[in-house]
Scaffold this motif. Structure first.
Motif, PDB file in Angstrom:
ATOM      1  N   LEU A 259       0.866  -1.180   0.000  1.00  0.00           N
ATOM      2  CA  LEU A 259       0.000   0.000   0.000  1.00  0.00           C
ATOM      3  C   LEU A 259       0.901   1.227   0.000  1.00  0.00           C
ATOM      4  CD1 LEU A 259      -2.723   1.434   0.213  1.00  0.00           C
ATOM      5  CD2 LEU A 259      -2.604   1.145   2.706  1.00  0.00           C
ATOM      6  N   ALA A 260       0.886   1.963  -1.093  1.00  0.00           N
ATOM      7  CA  ALA A 260       1.783   3.107  -1.255  1.00  0.00           C
ATOM      8  C   ALA A 260       1.206   4.381  -0.638  1.00  0.00           C
ATOM      9  CB  ALA A 260       2.074   3.330  -2.731  1.00  0.00           C
ATOM     10  N   ALA A 261      -0.100   4.609  -0.850  1.00  0.00           N
ATOM     11  CA  ALA A 261      -0.696   5.859  -0.364  1.00  0.00           C
ATOM     12  C   ALA A 261      -2.215   5.755  -0.394  1.00  0.00           C
ATOM     13  CB  ALA A 261      -0.236   7.036  -1.219  1.00  0.00           C
ATOM     14  N   ILE A 262      -2.858   6.621   0.367  1.00  0.00           N
ATOM     15  CA  ILE A 262      -4.317   6.752   0.365  1.00  0.00           C
ATOM     16  C   ILE A 262      -4.658   8.219   0.156  1.00  0.00           C
ATOM     17  CG2 ILE A 262      -6.457   6.496   1.670  1.00  0.00           C
ATOM     18  CD1 ILE A 262      -5.164   4.215   3.207  1.00  0.00           C
ATOM     19  N   TYR A 263      -5.524   8.471  -0.813  1.00  0.00           N
ATOM     20  CA  TYR A 263      -5.934   9.844  -1.115  1.00  0.00           C
ATOM     21  C   TYR A 263      -7.422   9.998  -0.840  1.00  0.00           C
ATOM     22  CZ  TYR A 263      -6.798  14.161  -3.723  1.00  0.00           C
ATOM     23  OH  TYR A 263      -7.174  15.437  -4.084  1.00  0.00           O
ATOM     24  N   ALA A 276       8.879   4.686  -1.079  1.00  0.00           N
ATOM     25  CA  ALA A 276       9.492   4.033  -2.244  1.00  0.00           C
ATOM     26  C   ALA A 276       8.428   3.482  -3.183  1.00  0.00           C
ATOM     27  CB  ALA A 276      10.433   2.925  -1.788  1.00  0.00           C
ATOM     28  N   ALA A 277       7.393   2.840  -2.620  1.00  0.00           N
ATOM     29  CA  ALA A 277       6.314   2.291  -3.439  1.00  0.00           C
ATOM     30  C   ALA A 277       5.542   3.409  -4.131  1.00  0.00           C
ATOM     31  CB  ALA A 277       5.377   1.450  -2.577  1.00  0.00           C
ATOM     32  N   PHE A 278       5.339   4.513  -3.422  1.00  0.00           N
ATOM     33  CA  PHE A 278       4.638   5.662  -4.006  1.00  0.00           C
ATOM     34  C   PHE A 278       5.418   6.233  -5.184  1.00  0.00           C
ATOM     35  CE2 PHE A 278       3.931  10.307  -4.107  1.00  0.00           C
ATOM     36  CZ  PHE A 278       2.586  10.316  -4.448  1.00  0.00           C
ATOM     37  N   GLU A 279       6.728   6.378  -5.018  1.00  0.00           N
ATOM     38  CA  GLU A 279       7.558   6.912  -6.094  1.00  0.00           C
ATOM     39  C   GLU A 279       7.569   5.982  -7.304  1.00  0.00           C
ATOM     40  OE1 GLU A 279      11.342   7.619  -4.329  1.00  0.00           O
ATOM     41  OE2 GLU A 279      10.656   9.353  -3.146  1.00  0.00           O
ATOM     42  N   LYS A 283       6.272   6.952 -11.018  1.00  0.00           N
ATOM     43  CA  LYS A 283       7.194   6.777 -12.146  1.00  0.00           C
ATOM     44  C   LYS A 283       6.542   5.967 -13.263  1.00  0.00           C
ATOM     45  CE  LYS A 283      11.779   5.014 -13.354  1.00  0.00           C
ATOM     46  NZ  LYS A 283      13.003   4.325 -12.852  1.00  0.00           N
ATOM     47  N   GLN A 284       5.791   4.935 -12.890  1.00  0.00           N
ATOM     48  CA  GLN A 284       5.127   4.086 -13.885  1.00  0.00           C
ATOM     49  C   GLN A 284       3.942   4.809 -14.521  1.00  0.00           C
ATOM     50  OE1 GLN A 284       6.161   1.124 -14.935  1.00  0.00           O
ATOM     51  NE2 GLN A 284       4.441   0.749 -16.317  1.00  0.00           N
ATOM     52  N   TYR A 285       3.224   5.621 -13.733  1.00  0.00           N
ATOM     53  CA  TYR A 285       2.027   6.318 -14.221  1.00  0.00           C
ATOM     54  C   TYR A 285       2.163   7.819 -13.902  1.00  0.00           C
ATOM     55  CZ  TYR A 285       0.533   1.454 -13.711  1.00  0.00           C
ATOM     56  OH  TYR A 285       0.464   0.094 -13.753  1.00  0.00           O
ATOM     57  N   PRO A 286       3.018   8.536 -14.606  1.00  0.00           N
ATOM     58  CA  PRO A 286       3.299   9.943 -14.269  1.00  0.00           C
ATOM     59  C   PRO A 286       2.097  10.878 -14.361  1.00  0.00           C
ATOM     60  CG  PRO A 286       4.270   9.339 -16.393  1.00  0.00           C
ATOM     61  CD  PRO A 286       3.823   8.064 -15.758  1.00  0.00           C
TER      62      PRO A 286
END
Length: 295
Positions: A259-263, A276-279, A283-286
């Motif tokens: 789980l990278a982030a929650i918005y 790191a997961a968020f970045e 990077k994959q979906y800019p």
């Protein structure tokens, strides 16, 4: 006086009866148009359709077992991502400590439980007479895939009509997803979306490994990559209709998802759970940065 009371009592009974009659004639709430749902059966014989209905009953009993309707604000939890992006694992992990969700998925809660159709078509006699086991399960998948979609859509409509919490395993990349979200909003559902990100090569590897280890055929490499391209194209819908957006990143399918982030779309607040997961996700979906606050 008595006649007046009797008149009003009779009138009340008539009006209440008329109201119940009117309500009973109203079409049921549909998350997915019934015409589209039923179109999945058009290429099956009457005998096959009967078997599909038997599978639908069994799977419906499974999906609704121990579930009760929600009278305030029901919740819709849906995955989004290309094939091989660990959507099922992410969704089932999310649901692990939760109850009272009707779980609908054409693969995980349909195809794998279709004992009268898909599973029966892979019996020992069929295996013994098939050119190869891989070709057998590929043919079975292609034969009964439409039926599994029919069953999943039917489960979704039943859950939606009854105001149940819904857990939906899906790519959420088709253009019809806009209408689905609009209907959920109209019925006051809270929408939680689990966005499942990973690289194209990892998704291809995951699908290949699934076919090899689980004997479960889904997409070709080309189809896997093509369907994945539609994922970021639906970002506008996810952020317009979703109340919570959960970003998951899978570095490799063998390591599991993070789980990278929650918005929170209402408060416009972003909570990063793993930097790191968020970045890696960004990077994959800019293009996703257009929908998130600067960090």
């Amino acid at each position: 006086m008595f006649k007046a009371l009797l008149f009003f009592f009779t009138l009340s009974i008539f009006l209440i009866g008329s109201l119940f009659w009117y309500v009973s004639k109203l079409p049921p709430k549909e998350l997915i148009p019934s015409q589209f749902v039923n179109s999945h059966l058009k290429d099956y014989s009457k005998e096959e359709q009967s078997l599909i209905q038997d599978d639908l009953k069994n799977i419906s009993d499974l999906c609704f077992r121990d579930c009760t309707r929600i009278y305030s604000t029901p919740i819709y939890v849906g995955t989004a991502g290309g094939p091989g992006s660990s959507k099922s694992t992410i969704l089932e992990t999310y649901l692990h400590d939760k109850t009272n969700y009707v779980y609908a998925d054409p693969d995980q809660r349909a195809l794998k439980f279709m004992i009268n159709t898909y599973i029966s078509s892979c019996n020992n006699y069929a295996i013994a007479n098939a050119a190869s086991f891989k070709e057998l399960i590929k043919g079975a998948y292609e034969k009964w895939r439409a039926a599994s979609n029919y069953i999943a859509c039917s489960i979704l409509n039943k859950a939606f009509a009854g105001d149940y919490n819904i857990a939906h395993g899906t790519t959420s990349t088709a253009k019809q997803i806009t209408g689905l979200y609009e209907k959920l909003k109209a019925e006051h559902y809270k929408i939680i979306l689990l966005l499942c990100g990973t690289t194209d090569q990892n998704r291809v590897n995951a699908i290949r490994a699934r076919g090899a280890s689980q004997d479960f055929v889904q997409n070709s490499d080309e189809d896997t990559i093509q369907k994945g391209k539609a994922f970021p194209e639906r970002f506008p819908d996810y952020f317009k209709y979703g109340d919570e957006i959960h970003l998951y990143w899978t570095e490799t399918f063998s390591k599991g998802s993070i789980l990278a982030a929650i918005y929170d779309t209402k408060t416009k607040s972003l909570s990063i759970k793993n930097q790191a997961a968020f970045e890696s996700f960004v990077k994959q979906y800019p293009t996703i940065v257009a929908y998130l606050p600067k960090v």
